[in-house]
Design an enzyme around this catalytic site. Sequence first.
Site, mmCIF file in Angstrom:
data_model
loop_
_atom_site.group_PDB
_atom_site.id
_atom_site.type_symbol
_atom_site.label_atom_id
_atom_site.label_comp_id
_atom_site.label_asym_id
_atom_site.label_seq_id
_atom_site.Cartn_x
_atom_site.Cartn_y
_atom_site.Cartn_z
ATOM 1 N N THR A 283 31.662 48.980 35.852
ATOM 2 C CA THR A 283 31.831 48.609 37.254
ATOM 3 C C THR A 283 30.504 48.736 37.984
ATOM 4 O OG1 THR A 283 32.252 50.821 38.179
ATOM 5 C CG2 THR A 283 34.139 49.650 37.219
ATOM 6 N N ASP A 284 30.406 48.063 39.103
ATOM 7 C CA ASP A 284 29.363 48.377 40.071
ATOM 8 C C ASP A 284 29.741 49.711 40.725
ATOM 9 O OD1 ASP A 284 27.123 48.161 41.679
ATOM 10 O OD2 ASP A 284 27.561 46.126 42.347
ATOM 11 N N ALA A 285 28.860 50.245 41.548
ATOM 12 C CA ALA A 285 29.091 51.560 42.154
ATOM 13 C C ALA A 285 30.415 51.594 42.904
ATOM 14 C CB ALA A 285 27.948 51.921 43.087
#
Length: 591
Positions: A283-285
């Site tokens: 995932t992204d942050a």
Amino acid sequence: MVDMKAKPFYLSDEDCKWVEDTINGMTLDEKVGQLFFNMGSSRDEDYLKMTVEKYHIGGIRYNPASADEVHEQNRILQENSKIPLIIACNTENGGDGACVDGTTIGSQTKIGATRNTQYAYNLGYMSNKEAAAIGCNLSFAPVSDILYNWENPVIGLRTYGNDVDRVMEMSKAYLDGAHANPGFCCAAKHFPGDGLDFRDQHVANSVNDFSCEEWDATFGKVYQNLIDNGLDAIMAGHIMQPAYTRYFNPEIADDDIMPATLSPELISGLLRKKLGFNGMVLTDASHMVGLTCRMKRRDLMPAAIAAGVDMFLFFNEMDEDFESMKQGVLDGRITEERLSDALHRILALKAHMGLHKKAKTELVPPKSQVHEIVGCEEHKAMQKEISDKAVTLVKYKDKDVLPLTPERYKRIMIVYVKGLEAPGLVSLLGRGKVSPAEKLKEKLEEQGFEVFIYESPIQKILKEMEKGGKPDVNVYFAGKSPIKDFVANQDAIITLVDIAGGFQPVARPAFGMTKGGGEIPWYVFELPVIVVGTKQPFVLADIPQARTYINTYDTLDSTLDVLVGKLMKGADAFTGQDPVDSYCGIWDTRL
């Protein structure tokens, strides 16, 4: 079932056995821990040991620090982790994405302006050679987005441009360059593709609203090319893609359409089945609003893994998040099969890197090599070469303005215009630094110009207030000088527009309500005016009257040296080609 012998892992029987034996020997807590990337909040040895011994993390992305500090952090982590770690960095623009003393090679957009794919390769190779020297083994790059909307505040300089084939070729060249460093891997981002929405997923929803056919011909083409050429990992963005979500789930309600990080349609359907990606997905942050606004945090963590994502970035509160993810396994939201697939891909990637074949003390290179590589002269020379090829004369209506020489224009006024800034990291990190205007002033003075930096009425009022004086609003609303006096005070004007972009809801200039002052170049027919965009390349949208407009893409010393040199040589010295539509698709910007 994950095929670990296939692209991009290519594991041997021996490698596969290590993966299987490791998984079979893991406790539930160790399995759950492998799903997490930690954002390291400290380099204290006790903290670092705690993250691997108590939470069994699978990877880490850390806060900025010097090469020596990051090297020591990575040594402690790898020597104390039961399973070798993925240690990631953000080397989008250079080794400075791995450590603060690393070399900035050049932003992707800047390299796009050179039209030279070799520079994209050099960016991937040199950036990650520096990263590998301090113990990193994965880059959250290349950014594989295509800039279609000039108002997008996220990827202004983080894209090779608005041409699909250029983005495809240069992102692949970056990948090849990174892979030239033994055992180094890449996670391309931000799937399913940013660059269409005017909003920022850090603070709002973000949507890729292309049709399936449009997506296939653009973002799909870029990702398919990377996958075909051995891309190791993909970062899923908090970006919705309604067309393909409905394609894989025709009955889905609008309320149930999720960003890619939570979407089985986009991860298991589009990415895995249609594009055939067998690598690891992360995932992204997880603090971005594009994710957190979709459901409760305790639910979104297991939902991301259940959707087909393998690793989750990052903890909020470690105990709480760990238990939420573990509960998702215990209650079956993360099935045994899905957990097994995620673990196989995580460990297969580590085996692909060759981490399992090294002693713990060999996972981070010797410290003696760090400063032979980080910030080396070869990389600094590449930075200068790219600057020379990239700086772009976008608009040139008055063909006799250049060259800019002391004989023609002795007295130069620099008008320094900053961007709108949300209170936060961008403004905080800029405090106390020498401004680009001051650096440019010094470089012009070295060439024999007389240079001063414009002071606005607001700045004058603030100075008086700091001295204890009462603000005189007449300075602001009145106090006009005759045009002949304004013209007599200088021979030429450089409007230097410094818009940082990134983590800003809007990346636009912050003009004062000037009432005839000097910060807005109303005077383009009164004096020679050269407008320079130093970062975000879309200044013409707000200064369409500019008749000479240049993009430099950054404010590095080497870039400003190149700028001054080219201004003094003349228009023919500028070889960069606009990598985006700097005219912003607005007709009057060309007047």
